[in-house]
Design a protein around this motif. Structure first.
Motif, PDB file in Angstrom:
ATOM      1  N   GLY A 193      36.904  96.646  93.426  1.00  0.00           N
ATOM      2  CA  GLY A 193      37.270  95.255  93.275  1.00  0.00           C
ATOM      3  C   GLY A 193      36.528  94.580  92.135  1.00  0.00           C
ATOM      4  O   GLY A 193      35.823  95.215  91.348  1.00  0.00           O
ATOM      5  N   ILE A 194      36.708  93.269  92.046  1.00  0.00           N
ATOM      6  CA  ILE A 194      36.043  92.469  91.014  1.00  0.00           C
ATOM      7  C   ILE A 194      35.129  91.507  91.751  1.00  0.00           C
ATOM      8  O   ILE A 194      35.549  90.445  92.218  1.00  0.00           O
ATOM      9  CB  ILE A 194      37.069  91.730  90.141  1.00  0.00           C
ATOM     10  N   LYS A 195      33.872  91.878  91.880  1.00  0.00           N
ATOM     11  CA  LYS A 195      32.947  91.165  92.762  1.00  0.00           C
ATOM     12  C   LYS A 195      31.853  90.458  91.964  1.00  0.00           C
ATOM     13  O   LYS A 195      31.771  90.577  90.740  1.00  0.00           O
ATOM     14  CB  LYS A 195      32.342  92.144  93.769  1.00  0.00           C
ATOM     15  N   ALA A 196      31.018  89.705  92.675  1.00  0.00           N
ATOM     16  CA  ALA A 196      29.921  88.976  92.045  1.00  0.00           C
ATOM     17  C   ALA A 196      29.106  89.916  91.163  1.00  0.00           C
ATOM     18  O   ALA A 196      28.742  91.019  91.576  1.00  0.00           O
ATOM     19  CB  ALA A 196      29.036  88.343  93.117  1.00  0.00           C
ATOM     20  N   ASP A 197      28.821  89.479  89.946  1.00  0.00           N
ATOM     21  CA  ASP A 197      28.181  90.360  88.954  1.00  0.00           C
ATOM     22  C   ASP A 197      26.855  89.824  88.433  1.00  0.00           C
ATOM     23  O   ASP A 197      26.362  90.284  87.405  1.00  0.00           O
ATOM     24  CB  ASP A 197      29.143  90.594  87.779  1.00  0.00           C
ATOM     25  N   LEU A 198      26.271  88.861  89.151  1.00  0.00           N
ATOM     26  CA  LEU A 198      24.964  88.334  88.749  1.00  0.00           C
ATOM     27  C   LEU A 198      23.960  88.597  89.873  1.00  0.00           C
ATOM     28  O   LEU A 198      23.667  87.720  90.694  1.00  0.00           O
ATOM     29  CB  LEU A 198      25.063  86.827  88.463  1.00  0.00           C
ATOM     30  N   PRO A 199      23.416  89.815  89.940  1.00  0.00           N
ATOM     31  CA  PRO A 199      22.549  90.182  91.064  1.00  0.00           C
ATOM     32  C   PRO A 199      21.293  89.333  91.164  1.00  0.00           C
ATOM     33  O   PRO A 199      20.765  89.123  92.263  1.00  0.00           O
ATOM     34  CB  PRO A 199      22.210  91.656  90.786  1.00  0.00           C
ATOM     35  N   GLU A 200      20.809  88.812  90.040  1.00  0.00           N
ATOM     36  CA  GLU A 200      19.609  87.982  90.099  1.00  0.00           C
ATOM     37  C   GLU A 200      19.877  86.687  90.874  1.00  0.00           C
ATOM     38  O   GLU A 200      18.970  86.156  91.544  1.00  0.00           O
ATOM     39  CB  GLU A 200      19.100  87.669  88.682  1.00  0.00           C
ATOM     40  N   VAL A 201      21.105  86.184  90.801  1.00  0.00           N
ATOM     41  CA  VAL A 201      21.459  84.991  91.564  1.00  0.00           C
ATOM     42  C   VAL A 201      21.551  85.336  93.054  1.00  0.00           C
ATOM     43  O   VAL A 201      21.056  84.601  93.912  1.00  0.00           O
ATOM     44  CB  VAL A 201      22.791  84.397  91.065  1.00  0.00           C
ATOM     45  N   THR A 202      22.163  86.468  93.356  1.00  0.00           N
ATOM     46  CA  THR A 202      22.258  86.893  94.755  1.00  0.00           C
ATOM     47  C   THR A 202      20.871  87.065  95.363  1.00  0.00           C
ATOM     48  O   THR A 202      20.624  86.645  96.505  1.00  0.00           O
ATOM     49  CB  THR A 202      23.044  88.219  94.853  1.00  0.00           C
ATOM     50  N   ARG A 203      19.942  87.652  94.606  1.00  0.00           N
ATOM     51  CA  ARG A 203      18.574  87.846  95.117  1.00  0.00           C
ATOM     52  C   ARG A 203      17.891  86.515  95.388  1.00  0.00           C
ATOM     53  O   ARG A 203      17.069  86.394  96.304  1.00  0.00           O
ATOM     54  CB  ARG A 203      17.756  88.676  94.124  1.00  0.00           C
ATOM     55  N   ALA A 204      18.237  85.496  94.614  1.00  0.00           N
ATOM     56  CA  ALA A 204      17.602  84.184  94.780  1.00  0.00           C
ATOM     57  C   ALA A 204      17.971  83.528  96.111  1.00  0.00           C
ATOM     58  O   ALA A 204      17.291  82.578  96.540  1.00  0.00           O
ATOM     59  CB  ALA A 204      17.993  83.265  93.625  1.00  0.00           C
ATOM     60  N   TYR A 205      18.992  84.029  96.783  1.00  0.00           N
ATOM     61  CA  TYR A 205      19.377  83.504  98.097  1.00  0.00           C
ATOM     62  C   TYR A 205      18.605  84.188  99.225  1.00  0.00           C
ATOM     63  O   TYR A 205      18.899  83.978 100.399  1.00  0.00           O
ATOM     64  CB  TYR A 205      20.888  83.667  98.305  1.00  0.00           C
ATOM     65  N   ASN A 206      17.636  85.043  98.859  1.00  0.00           N
ATOM     66  CA  ASN A 206      16.682  85.617  99.818  1.00  0.00           C
ATOM     67  C   ASN A 206      17.343  86.366 100.982  1.00  0.00           C
ATOM     68  O   ASN A 206      16.989  86.173 102.155  1.00  0.00           O
ATOM     69  CB  ASN A 206      15.753  84.527 100.370  1.00  0.00           C
TER      70      ASN A 206
END
Length: 284
Positions: A193-206
């Motif tokens: 699929g075409i999924k979220a591609d900014l892992p640093e932002v995802t990590r910021a959600y703890n």
């Protein structure tokens, strides 16, 4: 014999539809896939060997390929009577964790591609005052849920394109309608699929995104295991719509064996009633 172009015919609903329509021996079927080489020899041989089926490569995100294939079909068969806009891609992840480029990429497949196909077939359909376009949307075109906002937005957009153009096109002899499946066990969810591609932002959600994803995946899995929704119900709905007389086909056609058909139909009918009420308020 009527001519049908089906996109995304290599798997899921598209493959099942191609098989079932082929068995009826009443159509010239152009079963398009993004890349024949990626199908695997077994699937390629199976589809290519079906009666009245022509297997074709089509990248639905390419203007040139869409124009080329529709021109070839019209040259060979003189008409494209039915278009089934089935090709699509799933997505997921936090809204903030999607780059704008990633959102555009998902919309190019789920929104601009069906629009691209519509625009390619409509001149010939309008000329003959006859045509049917069936667009595979989703129950997530009615509701947006966490971790799927971008995917849902693409389905909302498709719903808007089709519902808004219905009255424009029916006067030209063309029906442009929707089929909205709920969750079914098809390959759509198994692909990257075409999924979220900014892992640093995802990590910021703890860890919140991972926890929500795990919970949602388990919930959907349990619902599918319990209700056992059958993809053939969606294909059956598409074939039923194809068989109906022009002017009798509903604009919205939800198929949801998990939420239930009564609920799904009520959602579609309520939306239509509210839209009519709003239009009436403005004097239309």
């Amino acid at each position: 014999m009527k001519t049908i172009l089906i996109t995304g015919a290599g798997s899921g609903f598209g493959k099942l539809l191609t098989e079932q329509l082929s068995a009826r021996s009443a159509y010239n079927i152009i079963a398009s896939v993004r890349s024949i080489g990626d199908l695997g020899h077994g699937v390629e041989a199976h589809l290519a060997g079906l009666p009245n089926v022509s297997l074709a490569e089509l990248d639905v995100t390419s203007d040139e390929q869409v124009d080329s294939i529709t021109s070839r079909i019209l040259e060979q068969y003189q008409s494209i009577d039915i278009l089934v806009n089935n090709a699509g891609v799933f997505g997921g992840g936090l809204l903030e964790a999607h780059s704008i480029a990633q959102v555009q990429k998902l919309f190019n497949t789920n929104v601009y591609a069906p629009l691209r196909l519509m625009k390619a077939v409509l001149p010939a359909m309008r000329k003959q005052q006859e045509g049917l376009i069936i667009n595979l949307s989703s129950m997530l075109g009615f509701f947006s849920i966490p971790l799927n906002a971008v995917y849902c937005a693409s389905k909302f957009a498709l719903e808007a394109l089709v519902t808004g153009s219905y009255a424009e096109l029916i006067q030209q002899g063309v029906e442009n309608i929707l089929v909205e499946p709920g969750s079914f066990p098809t390959e759509l969810y198994q692909k990257a699929g075409i999924k979220a591609d900014l892992p640093e932002v995802t990590r910021a959600y703890n860890g919140m995104a991972e926890q929500m994803a795990e919970y949602a995946n388990n919930a959907v899995y349990q619902a599918i295991q319990e209700k056992k929704p059958d993809p053939r119900a969606v294909v059956g709905k598409i074939i039923q719509l194809i068989d109906m007389e022009k002017g009798t086909r509903p604009l919205r056609n939800p198929v949801d064996q998990i939420s239930g058909e009564v609920f799904a139909r009520k959602v579609a009918d309520d939306l239509s009633a509210l839209a009519q009420q709003q239009m009436k308020a403005y004097g239309f």
